[in-house]
Scaffold this motif. Structure first.
Motif, PDB file in Angstrom:
ATOM      1  N   LEU A  27    -113.711  19.847  80.137  1.00  0.00           N
ATOM      2  CA  LEU A  27    -114.820  19.932  80.061  1.00  0.00           C
ATOM      3  C   LEU A  27    -115.016  18.559  79.416  1.00  0.00           C
ATOM      4  CD1 LEU A  27    -116.631  22.573  77.324  1.00  0.00           C
ATOM      5  CD2 LEU A  27    -116.719  22.738  80.068  1.00  0.00           C
ATOM      6  N   GLU A  28    -115.761  17.394  80.621  1.00  0.00           N
ATOM      7  CA  GLU A  28    -115.884  16.104  79.996  1.00  0.00           C
ATOM      8  C   GLU A  28    -116.688  16.345  78.912  1.00  0.00           C
ATOM      9  OE1 GLU A  28    -117.222  11.908  81.686  1.00  0.00           O
ATOM     10  OE2 GLU A  28    -117.584  13.641  82.975  1.00  0.00           O
ATOM     11  N   GLU A  29    -116.010  14.820  77.480  1.00  0.00           N
ATOM     12  CA  GLU A  29    -117.077  14.291  76.501  1.00  0.00           C
ATOM     13  C   GLU A  29    -118.506  14.309  77.056  1.00  0.00           C
ATOM     14  OE1 GLU A  29    -118.069  15.092  72.753  1.00  0.00           O
ATOM     15  OE2 GLU A  29    -116.099  14.890  72.903  1.00  0.00           O
ATOM     16  N   GLY A  30    -119.336  15.114  76.092  1.00  0.00           N
ATOM     17  CA  GLY A  30    -120.710  14.551  76.269  1.00  0.00           C
ATOM     18  C   GLY A  30    -121.661  16.248  75.305  1.00  0.00           C
ATOM     19  N   PRO A  52    -113.663  10.369  78.211  1.00  0.00           N
ATOM     20  CA  PRO A  52    -113.788   9.541  79.349  1.00  0.00           C
ATOM     21  C   PRO A  52    -113.523   8.190  79.040  1.00  0.00           C
ATOM     22  CG  PRO A  52    -115.789  10.276  79.614  1.00  0.00           C
ATOM     23  CD  PRO A  52    -115.568  11.504  78.115  1.00  0.00           C
ATOM     24  N   ARG A  53    -114.006   7.699  77.912  1.00  0.00           N
ATOM     25  CA  ARG A  53    -113.638   6.483  77.135  1.00  0.00           C
ATOM     26  C   ARG A  53    -112.281   6.091  76.971  1.00  0.00           C
ATOM     27  NH1 ARG A  53    -118.357   7.579  73.277  1.00  0.00           N
ATOM     28  NH2 ARG A  53    -116.695   9.278  73.088  1.00  0.00           N
ATOM     29  N   LYS A  54    -111.283   7.613  76.511  1.00  0.00           N
ATOM     30  CA  LYS A  54    -109.855   7.735  76.019  1.00  0.00           C
ATOM     31  C   LYS A  54    -109.240   7.600  77.152  1.00  0.00           C
ATOM     32  CE  LYS A  54    -111.914   7.906  71.448  1.00  0.00           C
ATOM     33  NZ  LYS A  54    -111.386   8.577  70.085  1.00  0.00           N
ATOM     34  N   THR A  86    -107.155  14.615  75.278  1.00  0.00           N
ATOM     35  CA  THR A  86    -107.685  16.028  75.060  1.00  0.00           C
ATOM     36  C   THR A  86    -108.210  15.830  73.683  1.00  0.00           C
ATOM     37  OG1 THR A  86    -106.066  17.853  75.235  1.00  0.00           O
ATOM     38  CG2 THR A  86    -107.391  16.842  77.508  1.00  0.00           C
ATOM     39  N   GLN A  87    -109.352  16.625  73.536  1.00  0.00           N
ATOM     40  CA  GLN A  87    -109.628  17.033  72.270  1.00  0.00           C
ATOM     41  C   GLN A  87    -108.949  18.737  71.923  1.00  0.00           C
ATOM     42  OE1 GLN A  87    -112.960  15.140  71.461  1.00  0.00           O
ATOM     43  NE2 GLN A  87    -111.614  12.823  70.617  1.00  0.00           N
ATOM     44  N   ARG A  88    -108.655  19.207  71.683  1.00  0.00           N
ATOM     45  CA  ARG A  88    -108.488  20.552  71.596  1.00  0.00           C
ATOM     46  C   ARG A  88    -110.030  21.274  70.288  1.00  0.00           C
ATOM     47  NH1 ARG A  88    -104.418  22.839  73.242  1.00  0.00           N
ATOM     48  NH2 ARG A  88    -102.631  21.721  74.426  1.00  0.00           N
ATOM     49  N   THR A  89    -109.906  19.898  68.927  1.00  0.00           N
ATOM     50  CA  THR A  89    -110.981  21.327  67.805  1.00  0.00           C
ATOM     51  C   THR A  89    -111.625  20.087  67.700  1.00  0.00           C
ATOM     52  OG1 THR A  89    -109.276  19.706  66.833  1.00  0.00           O
ATOM     53  CG2 THR A  89    -108.819  21.928  66.766  1.00  0.00           C
TER      54      THR A  89
END
Length: 93
Positions: A27-30, A52-54, A86-89
């Motif tokens: 998923l895209e962060e949001g 997406p900013r990172k 990515t951020q898993r948590t």
């Protein structure tokens, strides 16, 4: 696989339950990522959330939902190594 699914938790879960094998969701962060992460987590192998900013891949080129979805799918490929993008948590364990 590419599909357009109504943005309702019940519809998305119904779609996921119809898939076979290991299901990895990116998923895209949001706001939708926060809303979708928790209901999806128990039903899939992995949920990844990308900021997406990172991430240069998500920043580059034209932007629309179809292009963004195809770029996000790359993160779920087994031989894609830069998992640090990515951020898993972000929304739970």
């Amino acid at each position: 696989m590419e599909s357009i699914v109504e943005t309702k938790a019940a519809t998305i879960l119904q779609f996921v339950h119809g898939l076979r094998g290991s299901v990895h969701v990116t998923l895209e962060e949001g706001t939708c990522a926060a809303w979708l992460h928790d209901p999806l987590k128990p039903h899939v192998t992995e949920v990844l959330v990308c900021d997406p900013r990172k991430n240069d891949l998500l920043k580059a080129g034209n932007k629309n939902d179809r292009i963004d979805a195809r770029k996000l799918a790359i993160f779920s490929e087994p031989d894609f190594s830069p998992r640090s993008t990515t951020q898993r948590t972000a929304y739970g364990p």
